[in-house]
Design an enzyme around this catalytic site. Structure first.
Site, PDB file in Angstrom:
ATOM      1  N   ASP A  38       0.813  -1.212   0.000  1.00 10.72           N
ATOM      2  CA  ASP A  38       0.000   0.000   0.000  1.00 10.72           C
ATOM      3  C   ASP A  38       0.854   1.273   0.000  1.00 10.72           C
ATOM      4  O   ASP A  38       2.018   1.265   0.397  1.00 10.72           O
ATOM      5  CB  ASP A  38      -0.892   0.022   1.245  1.00 10.72           C
ATOM      6  CG  ASP A  38      -1.985  -1.039   1.197  1.00 10.72           C
ATOM      7  OD1 ASP A  38      -2.036  -1.828   0.234  1.00 10.72           O
ATOM      8  OD2 ASP A  38      -2.788  -1.065   2.150  1.00 10.72           O
ATOM      9  N   HIS A 184       3.388  -2.634   3.231  1.00 12.57           N
ATOM     10  CA  HIS A 184       3.466  -1.271   2.708  1.00 12.57           C
ATOM     11  C   HIS A 184       4.702  -1.094   1.839  1.00 12.57           C
ATOM     12  O   HIS A 184       5.709  -1.786   2.026  1.00 12.57           O
ATOM     13  CB  HIS A 184       3.444  -0.251   3.858  1.00 12.57           C
ATOM     14  CG  HIS A 184       2.089  -0.142   4.487  1.00 12.57           C
ATOM     15  ND1 HIS A 184       1.628  -1.074   5.391  1.00 12.57           N
ATOM     16  CD2 HIS A 184       1.088   0.749   4.309  1.00 12.57           C
ATOM     17  CE1 HIS A 184       0.386  -0.738   5.746  1.00 12.57           C
ATOM     18  NE2 HIS A 184       0.042   0.363   5.103  1.00 12.57           N
TER      19      HIS A 184
HETATM   20 ZN   LIG Z   1      -2.627   3.069   3.182  1.00 19.05          ZN
END
Ligand SMILES: [Zn+2]
Length: 222
Positions: A38, A184
């Protein structure tokens, strides 16, 4: 391939029981798992991840923030050219579940679709909510745009300062067939953890697919 995926996705969306459900994993007979990253594109970490995945011949999914794609359209193009998938992760990363104004939520998603289309020519077909935060306005907009909301069955919790590379590995390698792993783009420790994550998941017989590929491999719910 594309057509099969569309039919599977339609089956998800047309089922009223699934329409407002966050997809965290799927039931499948295939030994497949989806790695997701992400918050990119990121100027240095996205190229680092792309280099690693190219060397390992692995395809993954990047849930990208619209304003970051606007800042780094060339990285969004590089992601798709390498065979990875891009999903919509909103334009400015707000807590969408707390926003009641549908127009505000709609702008976050629609403008991101447009930014990604402009940068790459590709229109995302999946969404992940920032902070996995959902509310009535978001569900309305997801229904309008026919975008499934993708959660995760396993999270590296790599956004937390106290979480170490070893913690990220331990949480991620618990995943099995049909699972979605949330990581992430920006933490260096996540990139440091990836060789061991990939090695251990491969040792379990799993292969890596994008989220759309994973959804297409779901067993019929009947
Ligand atoms: Zn995010």
């Amino acid at each position: 391939m594309r057509f099969t995926f569309f039919l599977t996705l339609s089956a998800f969306l047309l089922n009223p029981l699934l329409a407002q459900t966050v997809i965290r994993s799927i039931e499948t007979d295939e030994a497949v798992v989806a790695l997701t990253f992400d918050d990119g594109p990121h100027a240095t970490q996205t190229p680092r991840l792309l280099e690693f995945f190219a060397a390992e011949d692995i395809r993954v999914t990047f849930f990208e923030i619209g304003r970051n794609v606007a800042a780094h359209p060339e990285l969004a193009r590089a992601i798709l050219e390498a065979g990875h998938e891009i999903g919509n992760h909103s334009k400015t990363h707000p807590m969408l579940g707390n926003i009641e104004d549908i127009a505000v939520v709609r702008a976050e998603l629609v403008e991101t679709q447009a930014i990604i289309e402009e940068a790459t020519g590709f229109t995302p077909v999946i969404f992940r909510a920032p902070y996995l935060s959902h509310g009535p306005a978001l569900w309305t907009v997801l229904d309008e745009l026919q975008l499934p909301s993708i959660g995760a069955s396993h999270s590296g919790r790599d956004w937390e300062a106290a979480v170490t590379k070893e913690d990220i590995i331990e949480a991620s390698v618990k995943a099995g067939a049909g699972d979605i792993i949330l990581l992430h783009t920006w933490p260096g420790k996540t990139a440091d953890a990836l060789p061991e994550i990939v090695s251990q998941l491969r040792a379990k017989g799993l292969r890596f697919v994008t989220v759309s590929e994973l959804l297409a491999l779901a067993k019929p719910s009947e």
